[in-house]
Design a protein around this motif. Structure first.
Motif, mmCIF file in Angstrom:
data_model
loop_
_atom_site.group_PDB
_atom_site.id
_atom_site.type_symbol
_atom_site.label_atom_id
_atom_site.label_comp_id
_atom_site.label_asym_id
_atom_site.label_seq_id
_atom_site.Cartn_x
_atom_site.Cartn_y
_atom_site.Cartn_z
ATOM 1 N N ILE A 68 -37.588 -11.034 -74.654
ATOM 2 C CA ILE A 68 -37.948 -12.421 -74.320
ATOM 3 C C ILE A 68 -37.750 -12.684 -72.834
ATOM 4 O O ILE A 68 -38.480 -13.448 -72.221
ATOM 5 N N GLY A 69 -36.742 -12.032 -72.268
ATOM 6 C CA GLY A 69 -36.454 -12.232 -70.853
ATOM 7 C C GLY A 69 -35.314 -11.342 -70.405
ATOM 8 O O GLY A 69 -34.537 -10.846 -71.218
ATOM 9 N N GLU A 70 -35.225 -11.156 -69.116
ATOM 10 C CA GLU A 70 -34.192 -10.287 -68.553
ATOM 11 C C GLU A 70 -32.819 -10.945 -68.573
ATOM 12 O O GLU A 70 -32.704 -12.167 -68.571
ATOM 13 N N LEU A 71 -31.793 -10.115 -68.574
ATOM 14 C CA LEU A 71 -30.444 -10.549 -68.231
ATOM 15 C C LEU A 71 -30.192 -10.074 -66.816
ATOM 16 O O LEU A 71 -30.709 -9.034 -66.398
ATOM 17 N N TYR A 72 -29.383 -10.828 -66.081
ATOM 18 C CA TYR A 72 -29.192 -10.524 -64.667
ATOM 19 C C TYR A 72 -27.744 -10.170 -64.361
ATOM 20 O O TYR A 72 -26.817 -10.611 -65.052
ATOM 21 N N ALA A 73 -27.568 -9.394 -63.322
ATOM 22 C CA ALA A 73 -26.233 -8.968 -62.899
ATOM 23 C C ALA A 73 -25.337 -10.185 -62.713
ATOM 24 O O ALA A 73 -25.741 -11.189 -62.131
ATOM 25 N N GLY A 74 -24.124 -10.074 -63.246
ATOM 26 C CA GLY A 74 -23.128 -11.120 -63.079
ATOM 27 C C GLY A 74 -23.172 -12.221 -64.119
ATOM 28 O O GLY A 74 -22.307 -13.103 -64.122
ATOM 29 N N GLU A 75 -24.145 -12.205 -65.021
ATOM 30 C CA GLU A 75 -24.241 -13.264 -66.018
ATOM 31 C C GLU A 75 -23.198 -13.095 -67.119
ATOM 32 O O GLU A 75 -22.712 -11.991 -67.385
ATOM 33 N N SER A 76 -22.877 -14.230 -67.752
ATOM 34 C CA SER A 76 -21.995 -14.221 -68.924
ATOM 35 C C SER A 76 -22.867 -14.420 -70.161
ATOM 36 O O SER A 76 -23.712 -15.316 -70.188
ATOM 37 N N VAL A 77 -22.656 -13.560 -71.167
ATOM 38 C CA VAL A 77 -23.529 -13.513 -72.333
ATOM 39 C C VAL A 77 -22.693 -13.587 -73.601
ATOM 40 O O VAL A 77 -21.627 -12.971 -73.695
#
Length: 198
Positions: A68-77
């Motif tokens: 659906i979409g990218e996750l990016y460096a530094g994100e909290s998931v």
């Protein structure tokens, strides 16, 4: 004929099923699981190939929330219904060492399996704990992204799930999930709590 749904009975049946899955995934699903399932659902080949066999063996998702979409460096998931940990592994690789990935699952046995699998993979930016989707054990505005894979359909209290996700997402946060949708009414025998344990 109306059918009364008991959320506690459904949760109990789900815990029972995934206790069995934590021991062996074989014979518990009617669709491809493990590496075959991940490949068919379009996970990045590099992620599939870099996962330890013991980890990807327990993959039983029904879609790829990362398509659906990218996750990016530094994100909290946050991954709701993290199971054996394959989606956690994928998210951890995407957000990198500066990111954080949390997982919850109803089944203590699946949480133990996820911890074991992630340790085998050498993942250090994840934390997993027992928890339910209708009452998330996190503070408001905690996560950039919430993911889930085939979990929301298991709950009769979907409004609670979405309210909780809204609460824990940061302003501008994203929900990325894969799930099944019921197009027709199920017969009463399929709606019973007993049928959830099969």
């Amino acid at each position: 004929m109306s059918t009364t749904i008991d959320p506690a009975a459904i949760q109990s049946a789900i815990k029972h099923k995934y206790k069995k899955v934590a021991g062996s995934i074989a014979g518990n699903f009617r669709y491809p699981t493990g590496i075959e399932g991940a490949k068919k659902l379009g996970y990045e080949p590099a992620l599939v190939n870099s996962a330890p066999p013991e980890l990807i063996e327990f993959f039983c998702g029904i879609g790829c929330p990362f398509s659906i979409g990218e996750l990016y460096a530094g994100e909290s998931v946050l991954d709701i219904g993290c199971g054996g940990g394959f989606d956690l592994f994928c998210a951890s690789q995407m957000v990198g060492s500066t990111g954080k990935v949390f997982g919850i699952d109803l089944s203590p046995e699946m949480i133990a399996k996820a911890k074991q699998n992630l340790a085998l993979a050498g993942v250090t930016n994840t934390h997993v704990q027992v928890g339910g989707s209708e009452q998330l054990p996190f503070e408001n505005n905690t996560f950039d992204v919430v993911t889930s894979n085939g979990v929301f359909n298991l709950s009769p209290e979907k409004q609670k799930i979405y309210s909780e996700i809204w609460r824990v997402l940061k302003p501008g946060g994203r929900l990325q999930f894969a799930d099944m949708v019921l197009k027709n009414e199920l017969p009463p025998e399929e709606m019973s709590a007993k049928s959830w344990s099969h």
